[in-house]
Scaffold this motif. Structure first.
Motif, mmCIF file in Angstrom:
data_model
loop_
_atom_site.group_PDB
_atom_site.id
_atom_site.type_symbol
_atom_site.label_atom_id
_atom_site.label_comp_id
_atom_site.label_asym_id
_atom_site.label_seq_id
_atom_site.Cartn_x
_atom_site.Cartn_y
_atom_site.Cartn_z
ATOM 1 N N MET A 81 -3.629 -6.233 1.275
ATOM 2 C CA MET A 81 -2.476 -5.742 0.290
ATOM 3 C C MET A 81 -1.336 -6.580 0.572
ATOM 4 O O MET A 81 -0.225 -6.359 -0.048
ATOM 5 N N GLN A 82 -1.106 -7.410 1.707
ATOM 6 C CA GLN A 82 0.066 -8.038 1.821
ATOM 7 C C GLN A 82 0.662 -9.054 0.723
ATOM 8 O O GLN A 82 1.637 -9.192 0.729
ATOM 9 N N THR A 83 -0.508 -9.492 0.090
ATOM 10 C CA THR A 83 0.075 -10.536 -1.241
ATOM 11 C C THR A 83 -0.143 -9.603 -2.607
ATOM 12 O O THR A 83 0.150 -10.328 -3.419
ATOM 13 N N VAL A 84 -0.191 -8.338 -2.564
ATOM 14 C CA VAL A 84 -0.104 -7.692 -3.602
ATOM 15 C C VAL A 84 1.166 -7.440 -4.313
ATOM 16 O O VAL A 84 2.035 -7.005 -3.573
ATOM 17 N N PRO A 85 1.483 -7.809 -5.599
ATOM 18 C CA PRO A 85 3.136 -7.570 -5.875
ATOM 19 C C PRO A 85 3.158 -6.062 -5.768
ATOM 20 O O PRO A 85 2.624 -5.249 -5.986
ATOM 21 N N ARG A 86 4.681 -5.946 -5.484
ATOM 22 C CA ARG A 86 5.194 -4.489 -5.148
ATOM 23 C C ARG A 86 4.883 -3.690 -6.336
ATOM 24 O O ARG A 86 4.583 -2.447 -6.056
ATOM 25 N N ARG A 87 4.915 -4.116 -7.474
ATOM 26 C CA ARG A 87 4.577 -3.124 -8.679
ATOM 27 C C ARG A 87 3.152 -2.660 -8.570
ATOM 28 O O ARG A 87 2.885 -1.491 -9.055
ATOM 29 N N HIS A 88 2.225 -3.504 -8.072
ATOM 30 C CA HIS A 88 0.765 -3.146 -7.973
ATOM 31 C C HIS A 88 0.576 -2.024 -6.787
ATOM 32 O O HIS A 88 -0.289 -1.516 -6.829
ATOM 33 N N ILE A 89 1.559 -2.361 -5.786
ATOM 34 C CA ILE A 89 1.487 -1.228 -4.849
ATOM 35 C C ILE A 89 1.856 0.090 -5.283
ATOM 36 O O ILE A 89 1.203 1.060 -5.029
ATOM 37 N N SER A 90 3.023 0.210 -5.869
ATOM 38 C CA SER A 90 3.518 1.457 -6.644
ATOM 39 C C SER A 90 2.171 1.962 -7.455
ATOM 40 O O SER A 90 1.859 3.244 -7.472
ATOM 41 N N ASN A 91 1.546 1.110 -8.220
ATOM 42 C CA ASN A 91 0.550 1.532 -9.027
ATOM 43 C C ASN A 91 -0.443 2.317 -8.293
ATOM 44 O O ASN A 91 -1.124 3.138 -8.823
ATOM 45 N N GLY A 92 -0.809 1.653 -7.158
ATOM 46 C CA GLY A 92 -2.074 2.449 -6.435
ATOM 47 C C GLY A 92 -1.585 3.702 -5.910
ATOM 48 O O GLY A 92 -2.286 4.579 -5.758
ATOM 49 N N LEU A 93 -0.115 3.532 -5.645
ATOM 50 C CA LEU A 93 0.395 4.983 -4.868
ATOM 51 C C LEU A 93 0.499 6.107 -6.173
ATOM 52 O O LEU A 93 0.211 7.472 -5.590
ATOM 53 N N ALA A 94 0.130 5.648 -7.113
ATOM 54 C CA ALA A 94 0.065 6.819 -8.107
ATOM 55 C C ALA A 94 -1.131 7.559 -7.881
ATOM 56 O O ALA A 94 -1.253 8.804 -8.200
ATOM 57 N N GLU A 95 -2.441 6.848 -7.917
ATOM 58 C CA GLU A 95 -3.439 7.436 -7.763
ATOM 59 C C GLU A 95 -3.705 8.228 -6.389
ATOM 60 O O GLU A 95 -4.358 9.354 -6.211
#
Ligand SMILES: NC(=O)c1ccc[n+]([C@@H]2O[C@H](COP(=O)([O-])OP(=O)(O)OC[C@H]3O[C@@H](n4cnc5c(N)ncnc54)[C@H](O)[C@@H]3O)[C@@H](O)[C@H]2O)c1
Ligand SMILES: [Zn+2]
Length: 452
Positions: A242-256
């Protein structure tokens, strides 16, 4: 009438139940359901029901199929001394022992998302070399736009050239949900079913796509229209990706994750409400120096609750025969929205827009208080998720619900939050409520900053 003989509806029908036993290497029908286990090498769980009428015979086969798969958290998956990636899927200790004792090199075919390969390719290669693996890595641009049969076929051609042993050499997929879904489908097609392993590298795939049984590609402009329900042999979860995942894609996962919280777990909702922003800032990395131990606890608690609540819903309904599914929250209108605006909205973002509207439907039905509604919307905004979208129109809502009607036995099952962390499935939401909720939703949330 003797044992095993059943009376049919038609008085001239003769029905017989057979069990299946293996005696000296041959399977045989044995009358009835009680079998003397001492006289057989093996008794199958399958049954054959024979019916004989004047027209002829017919046989009904009931053959239970059991899927066993592991979802395993691990740290340092790509450390050469960690053998999880190569052996973690094996459940039979004798098989494991044989492989560990043998000096035959392990053979593996890997499909890796191209961007993931750019970042982790050297580590993956070093890991395989250090473990003396005979390997082929196929690095592909597994994007949502490329999530097609064409890419699945490309993978299949390469697998075929590599010639792997379908029983002992699982295909390994390393990437986000798109990569895992396409490879899963290719594996389930190759020789009718070849085992595969999922290594999720985005938050969304970590808590969602790697946990269940679904595989698929987009087709005829519809999300995941072709696919299979074949779970992986194992999913290996390493949060350090996860440390290299772009911030927007972390939010994306937080949605699920928020989806599971709203449907099933108030504690998870409160955790996201309080620590969501920190999880976004730290990208779930435990060794973050500012937050330290605090982060470790929140990250592992949040991911674990999300996974367990997801498994609770999926395991008893692996093939989705039961249409009352809480995990469908946020997934009624969002597939059409996601396809219509591709690539501007990510999967979790589209899901969040859908969930935000449904929160208004719940409020309109009196299932949520105004305060609860506000808390949910604020939490979404805190996680940097869109709560409204111009392409989410009343027309799109109606069309999606009508499509659902066709595929779900004449009823639209709509999971709706009831308070925080509980839900009910409604199948009688009046159109009037849908309209009223829509108008209010647009009034309160449509704004230039939220419209993406
Ligand atoms: N099978 C299921 O049960 C299931 C469940 C949920 C979603 N899905 C599917 O998953 C897909 C969405 O998955 P996703 O959000 O992971 O999207 P994705 O696979 O497109 O990955 C998102 C982006 O992140 C990049 N990336 C991946 N890992 C990275 C890393 N560690 N560092 C930097 N960049 C990285 C990828 O190259 C890509 O650009 C959808 O197609 C959806 O249908 C499937
Ligand atoms: Zn989803």
């Amino acid at each position: 009438m003797g044992k095993g003989h059943l009376k049919g509806n038609d008085s001239k029908e003769k029905k017989t139940e057979f069990s299946l036993v293996r005696v000296m290497g041959t399977w045989k029908c044995k009358l009835g359901h009680k079998v003397n286990k001492d006289t057989a090498d093996c008794v199958s769980a399958a049954k054959i029901y024979e019916s004989i009428t004047e027209q002829g015979a017919s046989w009904t086969v009931v053959s239970p199929i059991v899927f066993t798969y592991k979802v395993t958290e691990t740290r340092h998956l790509l450390d050469p001394s960690n053998d999880t990636l190569l052996l973690g899927h094996i459940t039979d200790p004798r098989q494991l022992d044989d492989i560990q004792k043998s000096n035959k090199p392990i053979k593996r075919f890997l499909v890796v998302d191209q961007e993931v390969y750019t970042i982790y390719g050297t580590k993956i290669t070093a890991y395989l070399e250090a473990n003396n693996v005979l390997y082929k890595i196929l690095s592909l641009p597994t994007t949502e736009e490329n999530k097609s049969m064409k890419m699945a076929l490309k993978i299949l051609e390469e697998i075929n050239n590599f010639s792997l042993d379908r029983r002992t050499e699982p295909i390994i997929a390393i990437g986000g949900g798109v990569c895992l879904d396409i490879v899963g489908l290719a594996a389930s097609l190759y020789r009718r079913r070849t085992p595969y392993i999922r290594v999720p590298t985005t938050l969304l795939s970590y808590i969602d796509a790697s946990v269940g049984a679904k595989t698929g590609v987009n087709f005829a402009n519809c999300k995941n229209k072709l696919g299979a329900y074949i779970p992986p042999a194992a999913a290996f979860l390493d949060l350090s990706f996860m440390q290299t995942v772009p911030r927007r894609h972390i939010s994306n996962g937080l949605a699920e994750m928020l989806k599971m919280a709203l449907m099933k777990h108030r504690g998870l909702f409160e955790l996201l409400e309080t620590h969501g922003r920190m999880l976004l800032d730290t990208k779930f990395q435990a060794d973050n120096s500012v937050y330290g131990n605090h982060c470790l606890q929140a990250a592992s608690q949040a991911t674990r609750i999300a996974i367990v609540t997801m498994l609770e819903e999926l395991a008893p309904n692996l093939w989705e025969d039961d249409l009352d599914r809480l995990v469908d929250f946020g997934h009624l209108i969002s597939p059409a929205l996601e396809m219509n605006v591709l690539p501007s909205l990510l999967h979790g973002e589209a899901v969040n827009v859908d969930m935000s509207y449904m929160v208004y439907v719940s409020r309109e039905r009196g299932l949520l208080t105004e305060d609860e509604k506000q808390r949910i919307i604020s939490c979404m905004l805190g996680l940097e998720l869109p709560v409204w979208h111009a392409a989410f129109t009343m027309e799109l809502i109606q069309k999606s619900l009508q499509d659902r009607l066709k595929h779900s036995g004449g009823l639209v099952r709509m999971p709706l939050p009831v308070g925080l962390g509980k839900a009910e499935i409604s199948n009688d939401t009046p159109c009037e409520i849908l309209h009223k909720a829509f108008v209010k939703w647009c009034d309160e949330l449509s704004g230039p900053s939220d419209s993406n």
